[in-house]
Design an enzyme around this catalytic site. Sequence first.
Site, PDB file in Angstrom:
ATOM      1  N   ALA A 122      40.477  57.215  -7.322  1.00 38.38           N
ATOM      2  CA  ALA A 122      41.418  57.810  -8.267  1.00 38.38           C
ATOM      3  C   ALA A 122      41.547  56.930  -9.503  1.00 38.38           C
ATOM      4  CB  ALA A 122      42.777  57.961  -7.609  1.00 38.38           C
ATOM      5  N   SER A 149      46.423  57.083  -7.930  1.00 36.64           N
ATOM      6  CA  SER A 149      46.054  56.762  -6.549  1.00 36.64           C
ATOM      7  C   SER A 149      47.288  56.720  -5.668  1.00 36.64           C
ATOM      8  CB  SER A 149      45.372  55.390  -6.485  1.00 36.64           C
ATOM      9  OG  SER A 149      45.290  54.975  -5.133  1.00 36.64           O
ATOM     10  N   GLU A 202      38.234  62.424   3.550  1.00 36.63           N
ATOM     11  CA  GLU A 202      38.360  60.990   3.849  1.00 36.63           C
ATOM     12  C   GLU A 202      39.048  60.811   5.204  1.00 36.63           C
ATOM     13  OE1 GLU A 202      40.253  58.605   0.863  1.00 36.63           O
ATOM     14  OE2 GLU A 202      38.681  58.972  -0.621  1.00 36.63           O
ATOM     15  N   HIS A 257      47.548  55.086  -3.137  1.00 39.75           N
ATOM     16  CA  HIS A 257      47.714  53.710  -2.649  1.00 39.75           C
ATOM     17  C   HIS A 257      48.794  52.947  -3.413  1.00 39.75           C
ATOM     18  CE1 HIS A 257      44.539  53.345   0.398  1.00 39.75           C
ATOM     19  NE2 HIS A 257      43.922  54.277  -0.311  1.00 39.75           N
ATOM     20  N   GLN A 293      43.759  49.074  -9.080  1.00 36.95           N
ATOM     21  CA  GLN A 293      43.090  50.383  -9.131  1.00 36.95           C
ATOM     22  C   GLN A 293      42.254  50.514 -10.407  1.00 36.95           C
ATOM     23  OE1 GLN A 293      43.251  52.253  -6.512  1.00 36.95           O
ATOM     24  NE2 GLN A 293      42.044  53.961  -7.270  1.00 36.95           N
TER      25      GLN A 293
HETATM   26 ZN   LIG Z   1      42.602  55.552   0.692  1.00 38.86          ZN
END
Ligand SMILES: [Zn+2]
Length: 245
Positions: free
Chosen positions: A150, A155, A208, A157, A129
């Site tokens: 992010a 994030s 998103e 993720h 990230q």
């Molecule tokens: Zn994503």
Amino acid sequence: MENIFKNILRITIIICGLFYIVIYLSVGLYDLNLEGINLNLKSNHLSEQKKIINKDTELMLVNYEYGLDEEYKPKDLTIPNIEFTDEATDEEKHVSGIIVKPLEELVNEAKLDGITLLGNSGYRSYKLQKKTYGSRVMWEGKESADDYVAKPGFSEHQTGLCIDITNEDRYFVKGTKEADWLEKNCYKFGFIIRYPYGKKHITGVEYEPWHIRYVGKENAKSIYNNEITLEEYLKNNHIYGGLNE
Ligand SMILES: [Zn+2]
């Protein structure tokens, strides 16, 4: 004569190449250093006030206020048996063990409806990230980067509980049959569209349609039916104090 010309050309190309590499590295490092300073300030603040909510559960909250430390890694990262894009790295093909089965079921059910969904990016480490954010800032500027990527630690993720989905055209926007199918059906498998349209003031992230987050079937159903975000859901259930509190 021809050889001299070729040599000059070769040397010029090498010099330009080296020059480019030096500029690229110095700009990149400069940006990351700046970010490092900001993040240090922010994480000091976080350690005093914002402790991660529901850590390691399906309702774990990571957003621009609640960040994970550099060491955090989901315990049981697994590669689900779904189709991925060629661009997905080995790391990004992993997701938290808890979402493997629901994700496979979702993709299979879509297939039965004639919809092909591809995995694009699941788990992303703090380190990845940091790299993604740094290069986005470098190419597009900080403002644009902050809208879509992010900062490291912030994030979702990094939790392994979410995944970015795409279609064969790599054009996953509202109105495509794949995005519409996902929006209408993902809750049945325990997923939500984590950053819905018009909710940036709550989630901190632009719309998103490709980013789905696992929260469990019951929670997902309630979030879908009430057209709310994870932040609002946690707040309604008195798990989360809400933004700016
Ligand atoms: Zn994503």
